[in-house]
Design an enzyme around this catalytic site. Structure first.
Site, PDB file in Angstrom:
ATOM      1  N   ARG A 209       0.932  -1.172  -0.106  1.00 36.15           N
ATOM      2  CA  ARG A 209       0.073  -0.036  -0.142  1.00 36.15           C
ATOM      3  C   ARG A 209       0.709   1.330   0.016  1.00 36.15           C
ATOM      4  O   ARG A 209       0.674   2.172  -0.577  1.00 36.15           O
ATOM      5  CB  ARG A 209      -0.884   0.071   1.108  1.00 36.15           C
ATOM      6  N   CYS A 337      -3.386 -14.127  -3.627  1.00 40.94           N
ATOM      7  CA  CYS A 337      -3.132 -14.542  -2.183  1.00 40.94           C
ATOM      8  C   CYS A 337      -3.658 -15.904  -2.263  1.00 40.94           C
ATOM      9  O   CYS A 337      -3.997 -16.409  -1.072  1.00 40.94           O
ATOM     10  CB  CYS A 337      -3.828 -13.578  -1.159  1.00 40.94           C
TER      11      CYS A 337
END
Ligand code: SAH
Length: 393
Positions: A209, A337
């Site tokens: 991020r 993921c």
């Protein structure tokens, strides 16, 4: 209690992999209580390891130790201290007041996940073994961290495989509110411990991020699978021209708006859209919309390798559409993921997507889970988060 393995099945243990599957077992003593500790012996009855034993799970034993040592409260104190030591060495507290303290097999404590959210610990017990020792873990966490509150979020689907019901609620201490802000790289995020995904927040994406924040300046950003705005907030903080957040959860998008206000970021540069990413990307393509940066952070499409084929199609689909929607010079920040998709396969999927989209692109960065989600050398399965930044020419 003893469990004897079939001949040859000691090999993975000798490499220090912590799992024994049901097919590896020759004989188990009768009436072993679920999750209790057993000795794993080779077919010629040599001691191999001490492990937790769920009588009905496919993964029939998870190793606590490869040494002939007592597994008791003091044993787990040393394990927990070792996990805390790792986080201290990584200096994660300087980036965030919220991070993973214990990451199950990857910290040599199979089944136990503990995340710290500000001053609250969230415990997730995933296996019969971690369930057996849960109260001990809770006591040790209080003693070793000096914190007083533990909230349990043992509601992950994988518990079913171990014959465990979901359990959610306070384990220790008290909590005035389930919703409170945490700080990550100088930005604040409201987390909802009771209803948020996983243990409340996707802590594994912290450094990615921040990377998006660094890359977002003056860009029109599309944040797909935005959840509560982890990437959205960072893109706005990094000076994005506009950010569009898409998620199927209206509640998550509401929290995203709160997070924008909490950080005094420009709400007029933000739009959110509740819906299905697969459909919306098609709609955007039909409307000839375009963006300078697209983030794809979907839920895990392939929890295990058995789901890999279907998941491959899903990843290819969204990456192909994203490549089409990107302007030349634009960046695709794309993640998987899925435990069932390894880094090599993910790269092939993204390459295939670019090819079929008729796009010339190159990988400019590889991304992974944060250092508070370490990977044990004996447990490569712990490396689940793979990310690529691709530049469209
Ligand atoms: N990027 C986020 C985490 C994303 S988690 C962060 O940094 O915090 C995945 C998100 O995808 C969840 O919020 C879930 O609600 C959403 N989701 C799952 N399937 C979806 C779909 N088909 N379309 C849109 N959103 C979806």
């Amino acid at each position: 209690m003893n469990v004897i393995l079939n001949a040859g099945r000691e090999k993975s243990l000798q490499r220090r992999h912590p799992w024994i599957f049901s097919g590896g077992i020759k004989h188990a003593d009768a009436n072993i209580a679920s999750g209790s500790t057993v000795d794993l012996l080779s077919s010629d009855k040599q001691f191999l390891a001490r492990a937790s034993y769920p009588p009905n799970s496919q993964i029939r034993a998870r190793v606590w130790t490869f040494e002939d040592e007592v597994v008791d409260k003091e044993f787990f104190r040393r394990k927990i201290q070792s996990s805390l030591f790792t986080r201290q060495k990584l200096n994660v507290e300087s980036q965030s007041d919220s991070y993973r303290l214990i990451y199950a097999e990857s910290d040599n404590i199979p089944g136990l996940i503990v995340d710290r959210y500000n001053d609250v610990l969230v415990l997730q017990s995933l296996t019969a073994g971690s369930e057996y020792w849960k109260e001990t873990f809770a006591d040790l966490l209080i003693e070793e961290t000096g914190l007083s509150t533990i909230y349990e979020r043992s509601d992950a689907d994988v518990r079913e495989l171990e014959g465990l019901e979901p359990k959610v609620g306070l384990l220790r201490g008290d909590l005035s509110s389930f919703v409170f802000p945490i700080t990550e790289n100088n930005l604040q995020f409201q987390v909802n411990l009771a209803e948020g995904h996983k243990t409340g927040f996707y802590l594994d994406q912290r450094k990615n991020r921040l990377r998006v924040r660094e890359l977002a300046k003056d860009k029109d950003v599309l944040d797909c699978f935005s959840y509560t705005g982890g990437f959205t907030i960072n893109a706005l903080a990094g000076g994005a021209k506009s950010v569009l957040s898409v998620d199927s959860s209206g509640d998550a998008l509401e929290l995203c708006k709160e997070n924008i206000a909490l950080n005094n970021l420009p709400a007029d540069k933000h739009t959110s859209l509740e819906g299905d990413v697969f459909q919306l990307l098609r709609k955007f393509r039909d409307e000839a919309r375009s963006f300078d940066m697209i983030i794809l952070d979907p839920p895990k499409f392939a929890p295990t390798a058995a789901h890999a084929e279907k998941a491959t199609r899903a990843y290819k689909d969204i990456n192909l559409l994203a490549f089409k929607l990107l302007r030349p010079g634009g960046l695709l920040v794309t993640f998987s993921c899925s435990g069932g998709i390894d880094a090599g396969l993910f790269q092939k999927i993204v390459a295939g997507a670019a090819l079929d989209a008729g796009v010339d692109a190159q990988i400019v960065e590889h991304l992974s889970q944060g250092a508070d989600h370490p990977i044990a050398l004996n447990f490569p399965e712990g490396a689940y988060l793979k990310g690529l930044v691709c530049l469209k020419k």
